[in-house]
Design a protein around this motif. Structure first.
Motif, mmCIF file in Angstrom:
data_model
loop_
_atom_site.group_PDB
_atom_site.id
_atom_site.type_symbol
_atom_site.label_atom_id
_atom_site.label_comp_id
_atom_site.label_asym_id
_atom_site.label_seq_id
_atom_site.Cartn_x
_atom_site.Cartn_y
_atom_site.Cartn_z
ATOM 1 N N TYR A 73 -1.366 10.942 10.150
ATOM 2 C CA TYR A 73 -2.441 9.356 9.589
ATOM 3 C C TYR A 73 -1.309 7.782 9.632
ATOM 4 C CZ TYR A 73 -5.545 5.096 8.357
ATOM 5 O OH TYR A 73 -5.426 3.662 8.371
ATOM 6 N N THR A 74 0.396 8.405 8.754
ATOM 7 C CA THR A 74 0.762 7.679 9.086
ATOM 8 C C THR A 74 1.741 7.106 9.895
ATOM 9 O OG1 THR A 74 1.382 8.324 6.937
ATOM 10 C CG2 THR A 74 3.023 6.908 7.392
ATOM 11 N N SER A 76 0.325 7.198 13.502
ATOM 12 C CA SER A 76 -0.431 6.658 14.141
ATOM 13 C C SER A 76 -0.777 5.051 13.778
ATOM 14 C CB SER A 76 -1.640 7.328 13.672
ATOM 15 O OG SER A 76 -2.701 6.581 12.476
ATOM 16 N N GLN A 77 0.331 5.459 12.284
ATOM 17 C CA GLN A 77 -0.277 3.685 12.010
ATOM 18 C C GLN A 77 0.618 2.399 12.394
ATOM 19 O OE1 GLN A 77 -2.892 1.901 10.906
ATOM 20 N NE2 GLN A 77 -3.491 3.424 11.767
ATOM 21 N N ILE A 78 2.105 3.017 12.722
ATOM 22 C CA ILE A 78 3.682 2.942 13.437
ATOM 23 C C ILE A 78 3.104 2.381 15.052
ATOM 24 C CG2 ILE A 78 6.129 3.465 14.043
ATOM 25 C CD1 ILE A 78 5.603 5.487 12.178
ATOM 26 N N ILE A 95 8.435 6.378 7.247
ATOM 27 C CA ILE A 95 7.765 7.029 6.541
ATOM 28 C C ILE A 95 7.507 6.522 5.772
ATOM 29 C CG2 ILE A 95 5.975 8.966 5.898
ATOM 30 C CD1 ILE A 95 6.409 10.107 8.905
ATOM 31 N N ILE A 98 7.077 2.920 4.581
ATOM 32 C CA ILE A 98 5.685 2.937 3.721
ATOM 33 C C ILE A 98 4.718 3.892 3.210
ATOM 34 C CG2 ILE A 98 3.518 3.019 5.736
ATOM 35 C CD1 ILE A 98 4.953 3.551 8.087
ATOM 36 N N TRP A 114 4.635 -4.633 10.725
ATOM 37 C CA TRP A 114 4.202 -3.799 11.314
ATOM 38 C C TRP A 114 3.813 -2.738 10.260
ATOM 39 C CZ3 TRP A 114 6.590 0.718 11.175
ATOM 40 C CH2 TRP A 114 8.146 1.200 10.936
ATOM 41 N N GLU A 115 5.705 -2.632 9.133
ATOM 42 C CA GLU A 115 5.098 -2.101 8.017
ATOM 43 C C GLU A 115 4.655 -2.294 6.854
ATOM 44 O OE1 GLU A 115 10.482 -0.754 8.079
ATOM 45 O OE2 GLU A 115 9.570 -2.689 6.871
ATOM 46 N N ALA A 118 1.105 -1.190 8.224
ATOM 47 C CA ALA A 118 0.886 0.112 7.910
ATOM 48 C C ALA A 118 0.746 0.266 6.629
ATOM 49 C CB ALA A 118 2.002 1.039 8.310
ATOM 50 N N ALA A 121 -2.350 0.453 5.344
ATOM 51 C CA ALA A 121 -4.053 0.579 6.165
ATOM 52 C C ALA A 121 -3.676 2.210 5.341
ATOM 53 C CB ALA A 121 -3.392 1.320 7.885
ATOM 54 N N LEU A 122 -2.247 3.184 5.310
ATOM 55 C CA LEU A 122 -2.175 3.848 4.432
ATOM 56 C C LEU A 122 -3.149 3.852 2.860
ATOM 57 C CD1 LEU A 122 -0.939 6.702 4.288
ATOM 58 C CD2 LEU A 122 0.820 5.976 3.406
#
Lengths: 457, 278
Positions: A73-74, A76-78, A95, A98, A114-115, A118, A121-122
Motif C-alpha cells: 500500500y505504501t 502504491s501511494q508514491i 518508505i 513515509i 507527495w511524502e 502518502a 494516507a498511510l
C-alpha cells in the motif's frame, strides 16, 4: 498504544467468555439437578478457549501478512514518476520517511508534498486496518463464544477438552526449546558448509596457523583451528585445576563439617560469586591478577606475561568455583543418611566416611557438576578477551598470551560483516566446533550419571 | 523353601526355646545405663533411663513409635553424636568404663559396639569390600589372606556365605533385602565387636527373610551381647531373653522376656502387650 488496546480487548474477551461459560454451567447445576460432568471452572475455560483461539488466529494472521500488505500500500501511494526515479535504497529510504510521517515521529530535512500525502494516507490506512482486524477478531471470538455456550450441557466433557488443550500448550512450550536448538544447529551447519567451500576442512581442522586476512580480496589468509583449540583447552584445564579442588573441598566442608548457621550464610555468599558478570571478572584479571602474576613470576625468575593463559585460567577457575561447590554440596547432601550412619557405626572417622562412602556414592553427581563447569569454561568469552592476550599462536607454555575459539569468533564477527567471505563465515565453523565439543562433554556427563546412578537405592 | 519353612517353625517356638530367665540374671552385666536423658534441641526425647544389659543374651526394647527406644539404642554407641543439636545426659558404662568420658575414643567404642540399621544400608561397593571395610579402616588384617579369612568367616557367621560365595566381587546393593541385611550384619561382625545393636533390623523385610535373621540373632547371642529394638512384640518374644518396654521417653518396665509377656507388672505394659496402646 496499539498493543495495549489489543491486550485490553483480549483480556476483556477472556473475562466475558469465561464468565459466560461459568454462569451457564452453574445454571445447569441448579436447574436440572442432574450430575454435571465437569466443574463450572472447566466450562468457563472451555468457553474462553473457544473465544480466544479464533481471535488470536486472526490477530496472528494479520501480524504475519499485514506487513506485506502495508508495504504494498505504501509503495502504491508514491507517485509513479517519483517511483521510477528511485533505486532500491532510495525506495527503502522513502518508505522509512513515509512511515515516520504516518506515525508522527517527524523526519529530518524538507518534507516533499507527495511524502506528506502518502504519510497521511498511510496513517488512515493503518488505523482502518488495525480497527478492522480488531473488530474481526472480536467478532470471531464472539462467534466462538456463542458456539461454545450453545454446546454446554450437563453431559459435555469440558474437563477432558480443556485438559487436552493444556496438554497441547505444554507440548508447544517444550517444542520452542527443541525447535530453537534444531534451528541453531541447522544454521551453524549450513553456514559452516558455506565456509568450507572457501577453505578446505582439513586446513581448518588441522591447520596450525591462524591468520585470517580481513582486508578482503581473494587472499583469505589461513584458518587453522589448532592454535585456538589448544588455547581453549589450556585455559579450561587451568580453570578446572583451580575450581575442582577448591570447589570440591568447600563443598565437603559445607555439607559435612560446617555448623548449620555457618552454612546458611556461606552457601548464598558462594552462589553470589556465580552472579558476578564475567566482564567484571575480566577486568579483575586484567588489572589485578595479571600484573600480580607477572611480578610474582619476576620474583621467582619466571617470564609470565600479564595477559596469559595462566591469568585467564585462574580467574575463570575462581569464577566457576560456585558451580562445582554448590552442585557438589547439594549432591552430597542427597546421599542417604543411612549410608553415613553405616560407616560411623563401624567406627569410621568422619574423613574416612567422606573418602570411602560419601564421595563414591556422590561421584556421578560430582562428575556431572565438573562437566557442567567445563562446558561453562569452554564457552566463556569475556574473561579471555580481556585477560588471555589474544595471541592465536600455537604454544605449549601457559605463561604466554594465547587466544581461544570464542575470542576469535568475537574478532571475526565484530565490525562490518556481510557473511559472503570466509572472514566472517569462519565464525560459524568455530561455533560448530565449540558446540560439538560441549555436546560431547554433555553426552559423556549423561553417560557417567546414568552408569552410576542406581548405586545407592 | 522347605528348609526355610523349617526355620520359621523353629524360631516360632519362641518362649519355650528361650533360655531360663535365671540363667540370664546370672550372666555378668556388660552395659549399665543410669539416668540417661536425651534432648533434641528444646525437646526432651528420653527421661532418665536406667537399665542393665547382660552379657551374651538378647535384650529387646519394645514400645510404640516415637517412644525413645531407638534414641536410647543410639546412645549406646554414641551415634547421637552425629546428630546436630542432640544432647545426652546421665552415664552409660561398658564394662564399668564410662563411654561418655572425654578421654574415650568414639571410633574405638564403635568398633567394640557394632550396629545394624533399620533399612539395610550396604555401601555402594562389592560384597567383599563391604565386609572388608571395617577391618581395613581399623587395620585388623595383616595380609590379604588374613582379610580374606575375616571376610569369609564374617559372611559365614551371618549365614550369607553359601549364597554369595561365587559373586563376592558383585555390588552389595544387588542383593535382596534380606541378604543385604545379613551383609550388614556380616559387616558389623567383621570388626570383631562385643556388643551388636540392632535397630529394627527386620522392619524392611518380608516374613521369610525376617525368620532367617531371627534365626541368625539366636545363633549370634552365643558370642555377642545383642540389643535389638523392635516394633513387633512377637519378634521380641521369639528372639530375646530380656525385654524393656519404653513409652513416651520413659522406661516403663524391664525384666525377663517371659515375665514381661505373661505377667507384666505395670498397667501400661499390660495395655501395650494386649494391643490397647501403640
Amino acid at each position: 498504544m496499539n498493543a495495549l488496546v489489543v491486550a485490553g480487548v483480549l483480556i476483556v474477551l477472556l473475562g466475558i467468555s469465561y464468565q459466560t461459560g461459568w454462569s451457564k454451567s452453574r445454571g445447569l447445576v441448579t436447574a436440572d439437578g442432574v450430575k454435571v460432568h465437569s466443574r463450572p471452572q472447566y466450562h468457563g475455560s472451555f468457553t474462553a478457549i473457544w473465544a480466544m483461539v479464533p481471535a488470536l488466529v486472526i490477530l496472528l494472521l494479520w501480524a504475519w501478512f499485514g506487513g506485506g500488505i502495508t508495504h504494498n500500500y505504501t509503495v502504491s501511494q508514491i507517485p509513479q514518476d517519483i517511483l521510477v526515479s528511485l533505486d532500491q535504497a532510495g525506495l527503502n529510504g522513502a518508505i522509512i520517511r513515509i512511515n515516520a510521517l504516518a506515525s508522527g515521529y517527524g523526519v529530518a530535512g524538507e518534507i516533499a508534498p507527495w511524502e506528506q500525502a502518502a504519510g497521511d494516507a498511510l496513517r488512515s490506512f493503518n488505523f482502518l486496518t488495525f480497527a478492522g482486524t480488531l473488530i474481526l477478531a472480536v467478532v470471531a471470538g464472539g462467534a466462538g463464544l456463542a458456539y461454545a455456550r450453545s454446546r454446554i450441557t450437563a453431559r459435555l466433557r469440558a474437563r477432558n477438552s480443556v485438559e487436552r488443550v493444556v496438554n497441547v500448550l505444554l507440548l508447544a512450550c517444550s517444542a520452542v526449546a527443541i525447535l530453537t536448538t534444531v534451528g541453531i544447529v541447522a544454521s551453524l551447519v549450513t553456514e559452516a558448509f558455506r565456509f568450507f567451500t572457501f577453505i578446505n576442512p582439513l586446513d581448518f581442522f588441522f591447520g596450525t596457523v591462524w591468520a585470517p586476512n580481513n582486508a578482503g580480496g581473494t587472499n583469505y589468509g589461513s584458518y587453522g583451528l589448532l592454535p585456538l583449540l589448544a588455547g581453549t583447552l589450556m585455559i579450561t584445564a587451568i580453570a578446572m585445576l583451580v575450581a575442582v579442588p577448591v570447589g570440591l573441598m568447600s563443598a565437603i566442608y559445607l555439607s559435612q563439617y560446617a555448623p548449620k548457621s555457618f552454612r546458611a550464610v556461606a552457601k548464598p555468599l558462594i552462589e553470589i560469586l556465580a552472579g558476578i558478570p564475567t566482564i567484571v571478572f575480566g577486568f579483575f584479571a586484567l588489572v589485578t591478577v595479571g600484573p600480580f602474576l607477572r611480578d610474582f613470576g619476576n620474583a621467582i625468575g619466571l617470564q609470565i606475561s600479564a595477559t596469559s593463559a595462566l591469568t585467564a585460567g585462574i580467574v575463570m577457575g575462581i569464577m566457576i568455583i560456585p558451580f562445582v561447590s554448590s552442585l557438589s554440596d547439594d549432591i552430597m547432601n542427597q546421599v542417604p543418611r543411612t549410608l553415613r550412619d553405616g560407616a560411623y557405626g563401624l567406627g569410621a572417622t568422619q574423613s574416612e566416611t567422606i573418602r570411602n562412602v560419601l564421595l563414591p556414592a556422590a561421584l556421578p553427581g560430582i562428575v556431572g557438576a565438573f562437566l557442567l563447569a567445563v562446558s561453562r569454561a569452554i564457552g566463556e568469552t569475556m574473561i579471555v578477551v580481556l585477560a588471555a592476550g589474544n595471541a592465536p599462536i600455537l604454544r605449549g607454555s601457559p605463561f604466554e598470551p594465547v587466544s581461544t575459539i570464542t575470542v576469535s569468533i568475537v574478532n571475526q564477527l565484530t565490525g562490518d560483516t556481510d557473511f559472503t567471505g570466509p572472514q566472517s563465515l569462519v565464525g560459524f565453523a568455530l561455533g560448530l566446533t565449540l558446540f560439538v565439543v560441549t555436546l560431547c562433554l554433555n553426552i559423556f556427563a549423561l553417560y557417567i550419571v546414568r552408569r552410576f546412578r542406581e548405586q545407592y537405592e | 523353601m522347605d528348609m526355610l519353612a523349617g526355620k520359621v517353625k523353629k524360631t516360632s517356638l519362641n518362649l519355650d526355646s528361650a533360655m531360663n530367665p535365671t540363667d540370664v540374671l546370672e550372666r555378668p552385666i556388660r552395659l549399665t545405663a543410669r539416668d540417661v536423658t536425651v534432648h533434641y534441641g528444646a525437646k526432651q526425647a528420653l527421661h532418665g533411663i536406667s537399665i542393665d544389659i547382660p552379657d551374651r543374651a538378647v535384650t529387646a526394647f519394645i514400645g510404640p513409635s516415637g517412644c525413645g527406644k531407638s534414641t536410647f539404642l543410639r546412645c549406646i554407641n554414641r551415634m547421637n553424636d552425629t546428630i546436630e543439636g542432640a544432647k545426652v545426659g546421665g552415664t552409660i558404662k561398658l564394662d564399668g568404663e564410662d563411654i561418655y568420658a572425654p578421654a574415650l575414643d568414639v571410633v574405638e567404642l564403635r568398633a567394640r559396639i557394632g550396629m545394624v540399621f533399620q533399612k539395610p544400608n550396604p555401601f555402594p561397593k562389592s560384597i567383599y569390600d563391604n565386609v572388608a571395610y571395617g577391618p581395613r579402616i581399623h587395620g585388623l588384617a595383616k595380609s590379604k589372606s588374613d582379610l580374606d579369612e575375616i571376610v569369609v568367616s564374617s559372611l559365614r557367621k551371618a549365614g550369607l556365605f553359601e549364597e554369595v560365595k561365587d559373586r563376592l566381587q558383585e555390588p552389595g546393593t544387588g542383593l535382596s533385602g534380606g541378604q543385604q541385611q545379613r551383609l550388614c550384619i556380616a559387616r558389623a561382625i567383621a570388626v570383631g565387636p562385643e556388643v551388636i545393636l540392632m535397630d529394627e533390623p527386620c522392619s524392611a523385610l518380608d516374613p521369610i527373610a525376617t525368620a532367617v535373621i531371627e534365626e541368625l540373632i539366636d545363633e549370634l547371642r552365643e558370642n555377642y551381647t545383642i540389643v535389638i529394638v523392635t516394633h513387633s512384640m512377637q519378634q521380641a518374644a521369639r528372639v530375646s531373653q530380656r525385654t524393656a518396654f519404653f513409652h513416651l521417653g520413659n522406661l516403663i518396665e524391664q525384666g525377663p522376656t517371659e515375665d514381661i509377656f505373661t505377667n507384666p507388672v505395670n498397667k501400661q505394659t499390660q495395655d501395650y502387650i494386649m494391643g490397647r496402646i501403640g
